[in-house]
Design an enzyme around this catalytic site. Structure first.
Site, PDB file in Angstrom:
ATOM      1  N   HIS A  10       0.993  -0.702  -0.055  1.00 15.95           N
ATOM      2  CA  HIS A  10      -0.515   0.243   0.077  1.00 15.95           C
ATOM      3  C   HIS A  10       0.566   0.722   0.065  1.00 15.95           C
ATOM      4  CE1 HIS A  10       0.844   1.035   4.236  1.00 15.95           C
ATOM      5  NE2 HIS A  10       0.821  -0.522   4.276  1.00 15.95           N
ATOM      6  N   GLU A  82      -1.509  -7.804   7.025  1.00 15.97           N
ATOM      7  CA  GLU A  82      -0.474  -7.179   7.673  1.00 15.97           C
ATOM      8  C   GLU A  82       0.105  -8.215   8.853  1.00 15.97           C
ATOM      9  OE1 GLU A  82       2.628  -7.528   7.908  1.00 15.97           O
ATOM     10  OE2 GLU A  82       3.095  -4.986   7.261  1.00 15.97           O
TER      11      GLU A  82
END
Length: 197
Positions: A10, A82
């Protein structure tokens, strides 16, 4: 038949900028993060993707939407999130153990509600294999996180042989080939912007 996976980190977030541990918690993209995603869109514009996936974290969804100019449907998967850092999430990165070979993340975070590295590698590997095993998935773009992407990369190739001199930057894109149930690392792309912030 050879298929292609493009696994992207990202864009820069507020927590990246403020050096906060993110993990499963979230923070918005910064203006720089938005620009990084726009530059990544240019880098990927000649690739004909047939499917798109994102972590359920807002920072990944926002990145994918910018990269695709808000014109595609995509699937959100929690398995692409994550690493979970437990009670350390939202705290300063200064609390991270030093990576000098004397201390391992697995000696800390799992004892405070976080995940073991092996668990991150397993869920990323299994999820990406399931995605690429779908018959109509030939060129796939997936947006995930720095640690999760790096964990997956380490299951395919020794990261030492990957050109990490440019770092594992926000919006970097790892390109893999997939054939006969096996991933092969091809290269890394690092969209660059002028750092005016």
């Amino acid at each position: 038949m050879t298929k292609h996976l493009y696994l992207m980190r990202h864009g820069e977030t507020l927590f990246n900028k403020r050096r906060k541990i993110q993990g499963w918690c979230d923070s918005p993209l910064t203006n720089k993060g938005i620009k990084q995603a726009e530059v990544a869109r240019e880098c990927l514009k000649d690739i004909q993707f047939d499917h798109y996936y994102s972590s359920t974290s807002e920072r990944c969804c926002d990145t994918l939407e910018i990269v695709t100019d808000y014109k595609v449907e995509y699937k959100r998967l929690k398995q692409l999130k994550e690493r979970n850092f437990g009670t350390f999430e939202g705290e300063s990165e200064d609390l991270n153990p030093k990576r000098d070979g004397t201390f391992d993340y697995d000696d800390l975070f799992p004892h405070y509600g976080g995940e073991y590295l092996e668990d991150v590698v397993k869920r990323m590997s299994n999820t990406l294999k399931e995605i690429m095993d779908k018959e109509d998935h030939k060129n796939v773009l997936v947006v995930s996180h720095g640690g999760a992407c790096y964990s997956f990369l380490s299951s395919v190739v020794d990261p030492v042989i990957v050109d990490m001199h440019g770092g594992f930057t926000n919006c970097c894109i790892l390109h893999f080939e997939y054939e006969n149930g096996q991933f092969k690392y091809i290269d890394i792309m690092r969209p660059q912007i002028e750092d005016d912030e």
